[in-house]
Write a protein that holds these residues in place. Structure first.
Motif: not given
Length: 891
Positions: A644-656
């Motif tokens: 992964e390119k960078w640590p994942q923000p919390e807002a983007l850890k939800k189901p997409i």
């Protein structure tokens, strides 16, 4: 009634213009001997019939043409669009591959890797610095077919790239091409096969071309004047050295191809790359030795015989040998190599000469003969007697002349030629370049296949156990540094495996690629190893060295760039996964060029500096539904795993649930929120503007989501009956419509075809169809193993669709998961249940897998390629961004 007449007139205008102006379909895979006048007539028969019909209409219904002309004149927008479509279909393919710019002169590329230092780069040039992109690729039919291999190393002069091609197949045998391309666009300037000029067609080429630049006439500016290249691979015999006159190209401003100036006929292959120096050409010809020739005329100045130390003599003059035992004689006659390869693959066989003339000489004549274009030669040696009678004993010879030689002029004006001796020779040689007389020979413990490098008063060459195909069980390599004056050893450095390419010298350091998978940097004065750069796979080619970078390609088909001063890895990128890079790369004007065995020639360069241009989605990518949302392309990854390119923000850890890329941004639905993601930082914020539609997952969108390209709109409608239609921008102007046999998915456009999936019938579950863009007629139909679960994705030569049986069909079925893939060049990016991976379509190899793919759940839709990052929305891990982290890139 008026509306019906209007539609009829538009349809008739389109049909007549398209039918009469478009060229006939090309005849593919035609066997020359089976393609006669009848077959040629069949190919153009449709155009002849339409022309005849048009003529009959003109005779018996002239009013029809008057009505058409008046209609077209009064509806100028429709007429303009129609003419634009016709123009694109006629000239579009050639324009899309790039234009050939006016030739610009550059410095000569006079030897393998450019010159004595073997840098592989134009003087002062820099190559890509990070994250290179494929600027262009030249492959396939342009190079003679799908079997085209470019093991030849490219040569660069001005804005022209020169290289050789080999096509080896069971049916057609060995065929070759010498090619010239525009280095900036990849457009093919010319190609030469020897047809009509050589006694037989050009064979497959391993040798690399060299180019001489000179003023064609007094007072004229310098121009590329001669190209010289060998032909044949190791198993080939009776190869030739080819010299092309490039003046016809200059005089015609690129409209005419080069002409054959002369050729040298050898008894073995000419894999060696020639060298041009002081109006002369030098080359090795395997078991047939080394040659010195006049560049302009091809006159043979001298010949150092090859792997045989004697000639058996037959013919009318043979009877005179007995009376001349011990004397030096010159025999004139036809030579022949007999029994080569009988004992093993390296067996040179026996040389014979059917002598017609014999004369005593004090030394070998200079020039030796007027031409070498046949096996009718002059051979010089001393007459000796054996068990079978007299024979011609050679006084000097050079076993296995594979090494690519180099010539230099000393301060005293003496011209010297340096070359190695391979199997059976095990030495490094220096000869007088004007006479061919040996000046010194230095023994080495292993075959010297490599190309000697000259740096001041030093000669460097790599030797060892092993060859281009095999590593030895007990490998060893050595780099020798010898005195140019007398061949004495200055230093030697031991390596774990052999060095087959040339040693490169730049600013007091020597660089060499080894079969152990490392690139070594050594101190030029003492030979101490200063650093090594690992690639993880054997390297059989030569490095490129510039002021700031080292470039090398390995047997794994990957290209590497290292910082020359710090030693850090700048980038690595897959070029031809699973297929070795035998061609040595070359650098000029910020670009890197390399030949491959399955992808032709590729040109790499840094991503565009114009951020606005780089952020744009091309019309072709939109119409082909490729998933590419900008022009920056794929990220560089590790050898077999992607991070992964960078640590994942919390807002983007939800189901997409949806994902799309537009205007340089990523748009996602994370849970119930609509978010915009900055591809430069990975940060997310609530979407402020209109939210673009997400990438659709299902192809069943009756009448919706058409694609537009070339001023045309393509759409499918399933009610009241399934059909595929093409409209101009004027909604009333339907140019064509074609019925489909079953419910259809959304269309995709690439090149001259429109792709669509349709429902199955009888036992077939579904089909993928390709319709001609010009009129909607069916080009081909292929049955799918299961129902499609995505739209068709198409780019270049590739067309693919995901199916319900968790596969991706790419013309023929391939592994993958059930969601629409993304495609960049030849790389397919697939996302499915617990899987994200990249697949090389041209080599059928998996490039990498996402390291944590077992925990991603289901993808939300097609992957998006944007900002040198692969974006995948998932149900378990949220938005996954695959690429190199800024920290990794710096390291």
């Amino acid at each position: 009634m008026a509306l019906r007449t209007r539609v009829w007139l538009r349809g008739a205008a389109a049909a007549i213009l398209l039918a009469l102006l478009l060229p006939s379909a090309s005849a593919e895979a035609v066997i020359p001997s089976a393609f006669g006048p009848i077959q040629a007539l069949i190919v153009i028969l449709p155009q002849l019939m339409l022309a005849l019909a048009a003529g009959l209409v003109a005779i018996f219904k002239p009013r029809t043409y008057k009505m058409l002309g008046a209609y077209l004149w009064s509806h100028k927008p429709f007429t303009a669009v129609l003419l634009a479509v016709v123009g694109f279909l006629i000239w579009g393919p050639s324009l899309s591959s790039g234009k050939v710019a006016e030739e610009q002169v550059g410095a000569p590329w006079s030897a393998f890797r450019g010159g004595p230092a073997r840098t592989g780069a134009v003087a002062g040039a820099r190559g890509p610095q990070s994250q290179p992109r494929v600027v262009w690729k030249l492959a396939g039919d342009a190079l003679g077919g799908t079997t085209a291999a470019v093991d030849s190393s490219p040569a660069i002069v001005g804005n022209r790239l020169y290289f050789g091609v080999g096509n080896n197949s069971i049916l057609s045998g060995s065929k070759g091409l010498i090619c010239c391309a525009d280095a900036d666009t990849g457009a093919l300037a010319w190609k030469w096969s020897g047809g009509g000029e050589l006694p037989s067609g050009l064979r497959a080429i391993f040798s690399s071309p060299v180019i001489w630049v000179e003023s064609p006439e007094k007072g004229a500016p310098p121009a590329a004047r001669y190209l010289v290249c060998g032909e044949g691979y190791h198993e080939d015999k009776d190869g030739r050295l080819i010299c092309l006159d490039l003046d016809p190209v200059r005089k015609s401003k690129g409209k005419e191809p080069p002409k054959l100036a002369w050729f040298l006929q050898a008894t073995d292959h000419v894999e060696s790359t020639p060298c041009i120096h002081e109006g002369k050409v030098f080359v090795g010809s395997g078991d047939d030795g080394y040659w010195g020739l006049d560049l302009a005329t091809g006159r043979v100045l001298w010949h150092i015989e090859g792997s045989c130390d004697r000639y058996d003599v037959t013919g009318p003059a043979a009877a005179e040998l007995g009376s001349r035992v011990g004397k030096r004689v010159a025999l004139r006659g036809t030579v022949k190599r007999v029994g080569a390869g009988t004992k093993d693959k390296d067996d040179p066989g026996t040389m014979t000469i059917e002598a017609r003339e014999i004369r005593e000489v004090a030394e070998a004549p200079l020039p030796l003969m007027e031409t070498g274009s046949s096996l009718d030669r002059t051979v010089v040696g001393k007459v000796a007697t054996g068990e079978k009678g007299p024979y011609l004993a050679l006084e000097s010879w050079n076993p296995d002349s594979e090494s690519s030689c180099i010539a230099v002029t000393l301060e005293n004006k003496e011209q010297r030629l340096l070359f190695g001796s391979g199997v059976g020779g095990h030495r490094v040689n220096c000869a007088n370049a004007e006479t061919g007389a040996f000046l010194w020979k230095t023994p080495v413990p292993y075959p010297a296949f490599g190309a000697p490098t000259v740096a001041g008063d030093k000669v460097l060459i790599g030797v060892g156990k092993g060859d281009f195909v095999h590593s030895e069980p007990d490998p060893v390599g050595l780099i020798y540094c010898l005195s140019l004056r007398d061949g004495s050893k200055i230093w030697e450095t031991k390596l774990p495996d052999t060095v087959l390419g040339s040693v490169t010298v730049h600013e007091g350091r020597a660089y060499a690629c080894s079969r152990d998978g490392n690139v070594y940097a050594l101190d030029l004065d003492k030979g101490a190893i200063l650093s090594k750069f690992a690639t993880g796979s054997p390297i059989v080619s030569s490095p490129v060295v510039t002021s700031d970078s080292i470039y090398a390609g390995n047997d794994g088909g990957r290209l590497f760039c290292f910082d020359r001063k710090s030693g850090s890895l700048r980038f690595t990128t897959p070029v031809s996964p699973g297929s070795p890079l035998v061609s040595s790369p070359a650098v000029a004007s910020g670009k890197l060029f390399v030949g491959t065995r399955n992808k032709g020639v590729l040109c790499f360069a840094d991503a565009p500096k114009d951020e606005k241009k780089a952020a744009e989605t091309s019309v072709e990518d939109r119409a082909g539904r490729t998933g590419c949302a900008d022009g920056r392309g794929l990220p560089t990854t590790g050898v077999d795993t992607a991070e992964e390119k960078w640590p994942q923000p919390e807002a983007l850890k939800k189901p997409i649930s949806s994902l799309s890329g537009r205007d340089g941004k990523i748009f996602v639905t994370a849970g119930t929120e609509l978010l915009e993601v900055d591809p430069k930082t990975g940060s997310a914020q609530a979407s402020k503007g209109p939210f673009p539609p997400p990438s659709p997952v299902s192809p069943q969108h009756p009448g919706g989501n058409p694609v537009g390209i070339h001023g045309l709109l393509f759409s499918t409608v399933n009610q009241p009956s399934p059909r595929l239609s093409c409209h101009s921008q004027d909604p009333e102007a339907e140019l064509w419509t074609t019925a489909l046999g079953a419910a259809a998915g959304e269309p995709t456009v690439s090149g001259d075809k429109v792709f669509v999936t349709v429902g199955g019938r009888e036992k077939a579950k579904a089909f993928i169809e390709a319709h001609r863009l010009v009129d909607g007629t069916l080009a081909w139909r292929k049955e799918l193993d299961d129902v499609p679960v995505s739209f068709v994705v198409a780019a270049g030569d590739w067309c693919c669709v995901a199916t319900a049986d968790e596969k991706v069909a790419v013309f023929s079925a391939g592994d993958g998961k059930a969601v629409a893939p993304a495609i960049w060049g030849d790389v397919l990016v697939v996302a499915g249940e617990n899987r994200i991976a990249a697949h090389d379509l041209s080599s059928s190899e998996w490039i990498w897998n996402y390291k944590d793919q077992d925990n991603i759940g289901m993808p939300a839709g097609q992957p998006v390629i944007l900002g040198e990052t692969i974006w995948v929305g998932t149900t378990k891990r949220g938005l996954v961004a695959i690429g190199n982290s800024p920290t990794q890139a710096k390291k």
